[in-house]
Design a protein around this motif. Structure first.
Motif, PDB file in Angstrom:
ATOM      1  N   LYS A   8       0.828  -1.201   0.000  1.00 50.09           N
ATOM      2  CA  LYS A   8       0.000   0.000   0.000  1.00 50.09           C
ATOM      3  C   LYS A   8       0.864   1.253   0.000  1.00 50.09           C
ATOM      4  CE  LYS A   8      -3.877   2.358   2.146  1.00 50.09           C
ATOM      5  NZ  LYS A   8      -3.722   3.387   1.167  1.00 50.09           N
ATOM      6  N   ALA A   9       1.926   1.269   0.800  1.00 53.86           N
ATOM      7  CA  ALA A   9       2.828   2.420   0.845  1.00 53.86           C
ATOM      8  C   ALA A   9       3.480   2.651  -0.519  1.00 53.86           C
ATOM      9  CB  ALA A   9       3.889   2.223   1.926  1.00 53.86           C
ATOM     10  N   ASP A  15       1.035   7.150  -6.508  1.00 51.13           N
ATOM     11  CA  ASP A  15      -0.330   7.635  -6.779  1.00 51.13           C
ATOM     12  C   ASP A  15      -1.156   6.636  -7.580  1.00 51.13           C
ATOM     13  OD1 ASP A  15       0.207  10.144  -5.516  1.00 51.13           O
ATOM     14  OD2 ASP A  15       1.170  10.832  -7.365  1.00 51.13           O
ATOM     15  N   MET A  16      -1.042   5.379  -7.198  1.00 48.94           N
ATOM     16  CA  MET A  16      -1.789   4.321  -7.887  1.00 48.94           C
ATOM     17  C   MET A  16      -3.245   4.340  -7.448  1.00 48.94           C
ATOM     18  SD  MET A  16       0.701   2.966  -9.616  1.00 48.94           S
ATOM     19  CE  MET A  16      -0.012   1.476 -10.248  1.00 48.94           C
ATOM     20  N   ARG A  17      -4.115   3.865  -8.339  1.00 47.15           N
ATOM     21  CA  ARG A  17      -5.549   3.759  -8.041  1.00 47.15           C
ATOM     22  C   ARG A  17      -5.920   2.283  -7.925  1.00 47.15           C
ATOM     23  NH1 ARG A  17      -5.834   6.821 -12.877  1.00 47.15           N
ATOM     24  NH2 ARG A  17      -6.967   5.041 -13.714  1.00 47.15           N
ATOM     25  N   ALA A  18      -7.058   2.037  -7.318  1.00 47.78           N
ATOM     26  CA  ALA A  18      -7.521   0.657  -7.128  1.00 47.78           C
ATOM     27  C   ALA A  18      -7.679  -0.060  -8.466  1.00 47.78           C
ATOM     28  CB  ALA A  18      -8.836   0.638  -6.359  1.00 47.78           C
ATOM     29  N   ASP A  19      -8.087   0.660  -9.517  1.00 42.35           N
ATOM     30  CA  ASP A  19      -8.295   0.003 -10.812  1.00 42.35           C
ATOM     31  C   ASP A  19      -6.987  -0.310 -11.539  1.00 42.35           C
ATOM     32  OD1 ASP A  19      -7.811   2.709 -11.467  1.00 42.35           O
ATOM     33  OD2 ASP A  19      -9.161   2.651 -13.181  1.00 42.35           O
ATOM     34  N   HIS A  20      -5.857   0.014 -10.935  1.00 39.50           N
ATOM     35  CA  HIS A  20      -4.553  -0.370 -11.486  1.00 39.50           C
ATOM     36  C   HIS A  20      -4.161  -1.787 -11.068  1.00 39.50           C
ATOM     37  CE1 HIS A  20      -3.282   4.109 -11.863  1.00 39.50           C
ATOM     38  NE2 HIS A  20      -3.770   3.654 -13.008  1.00 39.50           N
ATOM     39  N   THR A  32      -2.483  -3.797 -13.918  1.00 40.43           N
ATOM     40  CA  THR A  32      -3.003  -3.652 -15.274  1.00 40.43           C
ATOM     41  C   THR A  32      -1.984  -2.962 -16.172  1.00 40.43           C
ATOM     42  OG1 THR A  32      -3.977  -1.480 -14.854  1.00 40.43           O
ATOM     43  CG2 THR A  32      -5.367  -3.428 -14.387  1.00 40.43           C
ATOM     44  N   ARG A  33      -2.193  -3.069 -17.456  1.00 41.75           N
ATOM     45  CA  ARG A  33      -1.345  -2.374 -18.433  1.00 41.75           C
ATOM     46  C   ARG A  33      -1.356  -0.875 -18.145  1.00 41.75           C
ATOM     47  NH1 ARG A  33       2.842  -2.153 -21.103  1.00 41.75           N
ATOM     48  NH2 ARG A  33       2.607  -4.361 -20.863  1.00 41.75           N
ATOM     49  N   ARG A  34      -2.535  -0.327 -17.864  1.00 37.35           N
ATOM     50  CA  ARG A  34      -2.646   1.105 -17.540  1.00 37.35           C
ATOM     51  C   ARG A  34      -1.810   1.430 -16.300  1.00 37.35           C
ATOM     52  NH1 ARG A  34      -8.375   2.719 -17.545  1.00 37.35           N
ATOM     53  NH2 ARG A  34      -7.957   3.183 -19.707  1.00 37.35           N
ATOM     54  N   GLY A  35      -1.818   0.538 -15.314  1.00 34.26           N
ATOM     55  CA  GLY A  35      -1.021   0.747 -14.109  1.00 34.26           C
ATOM     56  C   GLY A  35       0.469   0.741 -14.392  1.00 34.26           C
ATOM     57  N   VAL A  36       0.905  -0.196 -15.220  1.00 37.18           N
ATOM     58  CA  VAL A  36       2.326  -0.267 -15.593  1.00 37.18           C
ATOM     59  C   VAL A  36       2.753   1.027 -16.281  1.00 37.18           C
ATOM     60  CG1 VAL A  36       4.009  -1.427 -17.080  1.00 37.18           C
ATOM     61  CG2 VAL A  36       2.409  -2.785 -15.720  1.00 37.18           C
ATOM     62  N   GLU A  37       1.952   1.498 -17.205  1.00 43.42           N
ATOM     63  CA  GLU A  37       2.297   2.735 -17.920  1.00 43.42           C
ATOM     64  C   GLU A  37       2.246   3.943 -16.988  1.00 43.42           C
ATOM     65  OE1 GLU A  37      -0.227   2.676 -21.381  1.00 43.42           O
ATOM     66  OE2 GLU A  37       0.936   1.037 -22.278  1.00 43.42           O
ATOM     67  N   HIS A  38       1.350   3.915 -16.010  1.00 45.50           N
ATOM     68  CA  HIS A  38       1.280   4.977 -15.007  1.00 45.50           C
ATOM     69  C   HIS A  38       2.586   5.024 -14.210  1.00 45.50           C
ATOM     70  CE1 HIS A  38      -0.660   7.496 -11.889  1.00 45.50           C
ATOM     71  NE2 HIS A  38       0.016   6.745 -11.038  1.00 45.50           N
ATOM     72  N   VAL A  39       3.024   3.867 -13.728  1.00 43.76           N
ATOM     73  CA  VAL A  39       4.269   3.797 -12.957  1.00 43.76           C
ATOM     74  C   VAL A  39       5.452   4.202 -13.832  1.00 43.76           C
ATOM     75  CG1 VAL A  39       5.874   2.257 -11.743  1.00 43.76           C
ATOM     76  CG2 VAL A  39       3.414   2.080 -11.337  1.00 43.76           C
ATOM     77  N   GLN A  40       5.478   3.741 -15.080  1.00 46.43           N
ATOM     78  CA  GLN A  40       6.570   4.097 -15.976  1.00 46.43           C
ATOM     79  C   GLN A  40       6.691   5.615 -16.093  1.00 46.43           C
ATOM     80  OE1 GLN A  40       6.193   2.794 -20.066  1.00 46.43           O
ATOM     81  NE2 GLN A  40       8.353   3.184 -20.480  1.00 46.43           N
TER      82      GLN A  40
END
Length: 123
Positions: A8-9, A15-20, A32-40
């Motif tokens: 969680k930390a 700034d990840m969201r639950a839908d990631h 998710t793919r969207r989450g990976v690209e968000h982190v990238q």
């Protein structure tokens, strides 16, 4: 701090969201793919790819892509692979690249050590 608290930390840090994310029934977390690209984007990771010819065989539907990822957190080298046994996608090279990208980004950001995998990696 528990493993859940650590994840969680880490998620809050980027700034990840639950839908990631979603929980896999096999006991790990999938990003998710969207989450990976968000982190990238958050870690400003630059990833380049190359086909590994000695491990790839187009006649057998097997491709291996090596990813070189770097950001201010560090650098990694990792692989993405596909074969007829682990891919139903009509674009195997693109799938191998997606798997390599997910692994590189998740390793750079520290998610791999928390049992988080990219959705492209998991059958």
């Amino acid at each position: 701090m528990s493993a859940i608290d650590e994840l969680k930390a880490l998620s809050d840090k980027y700034d990840m969201r639950a839908d990631h994310f979603h929980k896999d029934q096999r006991g790990f977390v999938i990003m998710t793919r969207r989450g990976v690209e968000h982190v990238q984007a958050k870690i400003k990771a630059v990833v380049r790819f190359e086909i590994v010819p000695e491990w790839s065989d187009p006649s057998d539907g097997r491709y291996v892509i090596k990813a070189y990822g770097k950001c201010e957190l560090g650098h990694v080298e990792t692989y993405g692979e596909v074969s007829k046994g682990n891919n139903r996608n009509a674009y195997p090279i693109a799938m191998a690249e997606k798997r390599a990208l997910s692994r590189a980004v998740l390793k750079l950001a520290g998610f791999y050590q928390h049992n988080v995998y990219g959705e492209d990696e998991v059958e």
